[in-house]
Design a protein around this motif. Structure first.
Motif, PDB file in Angstrom:
ATOM      1  N   TRP A  28       0.829  -1.203   0.000  1.00 37.04           N
ATOM      2  CA  TRP A  28       0.000   0.000   0.000  1.00 37.04           C
ATOM      3  C   TRP A  28       0.866   1.256   0.000  1.00 37.04           C
ATOM      4  O   TRP A  28       0.622   2.191  -0.757  1.00 37.04           O
ATOM      5  CB  TRP A  28      -0.925  -0.028   1.222  1.00 37.04           C
ATOM      6  CG  TRP A  28      -1.911   1.082   1.274  1.00 37.04           C
ATOM      7  CD1 TRP A  28      -3.149   1.110   0.711  1.00 37.04           C
ATOM      8  CD2 TRP A  28      -1.740   2.349   1.929  1.00 37.04           C
ATOM      9  NE1 TRP A  28      -3.775   2.307   0.984  1.00 37.04           N
ATOM     10  CE2 TRP A  28      -2.927   3.091   1.734  1.00 37.04           C
ATOM     11  CE3 TRP A  28      -0.722   2.925   2.661  1.00 37.04           C
ATOM     12  CZ2 TRP A  28      -3.110   4.372   2.237  1.00 37.04           C
ATOM     13  CZ3 TRP A  28      -0.899   4.209   3.167  1.00 37.04           C
ATOM     14  CH2 TRP A  28      -2.089   4.906   2.948  1.00 37.04           C
ATOM     15  N   TRP A  29       1.890   1.286   0.870  1.00 39.14           N
ATOM     16  CA  TRP A  29       2.766   2.456   0.957  1.00 39.14           C
ATOM     17  C   TRP A  29       3.541   2.670  -0.336  1.00 39.14           C
ATOM     18  O   TRP A  29       3.668   3.811  -0.808  1.00 39.14           O
ATOM     19  CB  TRP A  29       3.745   2.326   2.130  1.00 39.14           C
ATOM     20  CG  TRP A  29       3.169   2.863   3.402  1.00 39.14           C
ATOM     21  CD1 TRP A  29       2.756   2.144   4.481  1.00 39.14           C
ATOM     22  CD2 TRP A  29       2.904   4.239   3.711  1.00 39.14           C
ATOM     23  NE1 TRP A  29       2.253   2.975   5.435  1.00 39.14           N
ATOM     24  CE2 TRP A  29       2.333   4.276   4.997  1.00 39.14           C
ATOM     25  CE3 TRP A  29       3.097   5.432   3.033  1.00 39.14           C
ATOM     26  CZ2 TRP A  29       1.964   5.473   5.600  1.00 39.14           C
ATOM     27  CZ3 TRP A  29       2.720   6.623   3.642  1.00 39.14           C
ATOM     28  CH2 TRP A  29       2.167   6.624   4.911  1.00 39.14           C
ATOM     29  N   GLN A  31       2.746   1.757  -3.310  1.00 41.19           N
ATOM     30  CA  GLN A  31       1.815   2.207  -4.337  1.00 41.19           C
ATOM     31  C   GLN A  31       1.510   3.701  -4.168  1.00 41.19           C
ATOM     32  O   GLN A  31       1.438   4.449  -5.144  1.00 41.19           O
ATOM     33  CB  GLN A  31       0.536   1.378  -4.273  1.00 41.19           C
ATOM     34  CG  GLN A  31      -0.291   1.456  -5.520  1.00 41.19           C
ATOM     35  CD  GLN A  31      -1.408   0.444  -5.521  1.00 41.19           C
ATOM     36  OE1 GLN A  31      -1.856  -0.002  -4.468  1.00 41.19           O
ATOM     37  NE2 GLN A  31      -1.866   0.081  -6.699  1.00 41.19           N
ATOM     38  N   ARG A  32       1.347   4.159  -2.947  1.00 44.05           N
ATOM     39  CA  ARG A  32       1.075   5.575  -2.700  1.00 44.05           C
ATOM     40  C   ARG A  32       2.293   6.437  -3.010  1.00 44.05           C
ATOM     41  O   ARG A  32       2.171   7.526  -3.573  1.00 44.05           O
ATOM     42  CB  ARG A  32       0.633   5.818  -1.245  1.00 44.05           C
ATOM     43  CG  ARG A  32      -0.690   5.207  -0.825  1.00 44.05           C
ATOM     44  CD  ARG A  32      -1.722   5.214  -1.913  1.00 44.05           C
ATOM     45  NE  ARG A  32      -2.986   4.602  -1.578  1.00 44.05           N
ATOM     46  CZ  ARG A  32      -3.339   3.351  -1.867  1.00 44.05           C
ATOM     47  NH1 ARG A  32      -2.495   2.523  -2.433  1.00 44.05           N
ATOM     48  NH2 ARG A  32      -4.551   2.917  -1.604  1.00 44.05           N
ATOM     49  N   VAL A  33       3.473   5.972  -2.632  1.00 36.94           N
ATOM     50  CA  VAL A  33       4.698   6.736  -2.888  1.00 36.94           C
ATOM     51  C   VAL A  33       4.934   6.877  -4.390  1.00 36.94           C
ATOM     52  O   VAL A  33       5.275   7.966  -4.871  1.00 36.94           O
ATOM     53  CB  VAL A  33       5.915   6.092  -2.180  1.00 36.94           C
ATOM     54  CG1 VAL A  33       7.222   6.696  -2.665  1.00 36.94           C
ATOM     55  CG2 VAL A  33       5.785   6.238  -0.669  1.00 36.94           C
ATOM     56  N   ALA A  35       2.676   6.773  -6.696  1.00 39.25           N
ATOM     57  CA  ALA A  35       1.626   7.649  -7.227  1.00 39.25           C
ATOM     58  C   ALA A  35       1.980   9.114  -6.989  1.00 39.25           C
ATOM     59  O   ALA A  35       1.839   9.958  -7.886  1.00 39.25           O
ATOM     60  CB  ALA A  35       0.282   7.319  -6.584  1.00 39.25           C
ATOM     61  N   ILE A  36       2.449   9.425  -5.794  1.00 39.57           N
ATOM     62  CA  ILE A  36       2.829  10.809  -5.473  1.00 39.57           C
ATOM     63  C   ILE A  36       4.035  11.240  -6.304  1.00 39.57           C
ATOM     64  O   ILE A  36       4.077  12.363  -6.812  1.00 39.57           O
ATOM     65  CB  ILE A  36       3.107  10.947  -3.964  1.00 39.57           C
ATOM     66  CG1 ILE A  36       1.796  10.786  -3.182  1.00 39.57           C
ATOM     67  CG2 ILE A  36       3.775  12.282  -3.649  1.00 39.57           C
ATOM     68  CD1 ILE A  36       1.976  10.597  -1.700  1.00 39.57           C
ATOM     69  N   HIS A  83       4.529   1.308 -10.473  1.00 41.35           N
ATOM     70  CA  HIS A  83       3.157   1.589 -10.054  1.00 41.35           C
ATOM     71  C   HIS A  83       2.161   0.747 -10.854  1.00 41.35           C
ATOM     72  O   HIS A  83       1.201   0.215 -10.291  1.00 41.35           O
ATOM     73  CB  HIS A  83       2.873   3.080 -10.224  1.00 41.35           C
ATOM     74  CG  HIS A  83       1.544   3.510  -9.712  1.00 41.35           C
ATOM     75  ND1 HIS A  83       1.290   3.665  -8.365  1.00 41.35           N
ATOM     76  CD2 HIS A  83       0.385   3.790 -10.345  1.00 41.35           C
ATOM     77  CE1 HIS A  83       0.024   4.040  -8.198  1.00 41.35           C
ATOM     78  NE2 HIS A  83      -0.543   4.118  -9.393  1.00 41.35           N
TER      79      HIS A  83
END
Length: 131
Positions: A28-29, A31-33, A35-36, A83
């Motif tokens: 999850w982390w 994937q978020r990193v 994306a950002i 990603h």
């Protein structure tokens, strides 16, 4: 310290001592990193591509000789394909219920993402080194 047997968990997870959050939190982390990270990287690359669209081949190659642009392009490729792989993994894990199909599909997606990502990275490197 021994873990208590939890009948609600998969038997294999009881043996391995894995809970539901042992692996998914990192996924999850990441994937978020990614994306950002993709937000500014894609914006920079989009502006660059729009500026270079009317240019000839020599001008594009000259632009990608600049180390900063080459690094941004490589980081974009890396983050984008990483990603993509993570997102496709989630879709397959959520919607493919046959274990053998899930494994084969995940292997195929991983291979395809690494192949196409490698080709994209090689393209950026060829532009940077002027091939």
């Amino acid at each position: 310290m021994s873990k208590k047997h939890d009948p609600m968990r998969d038997p294999l997870k009881n043996v391995r001592g894995l809970g539901s959050a042992k692996e998914g939190v990192q996924h999850w982390w990441v994937q978020r990193v990614t994306a950002i990270a993709l937000v500014p990287l894609v914006l920079i690359m989009l502006v660059t591509i729009l500026k270079l669209a009317p240019a000839d081949h020599a001008t594009v190659v000259a632009a990608f000789h600049h180390p900063l642009l080459a690094i941004v392009a490589l980081l974009t490729v890396l983050a984008l394909f990483w990603h993509l792989r993570l997102g496709l993994q989630v879709v397959i894990e959520d919607y493919v219920h046959t274990e053998s199909t899930k494994i084969v599909t995940l292997l195929g997606i991983t291979f395809a993402v690494f192949l196409v990502g490698g080709i994209a990275a090689l393209s950026v490197l060829k532009l940077f080194f002027g091939a």
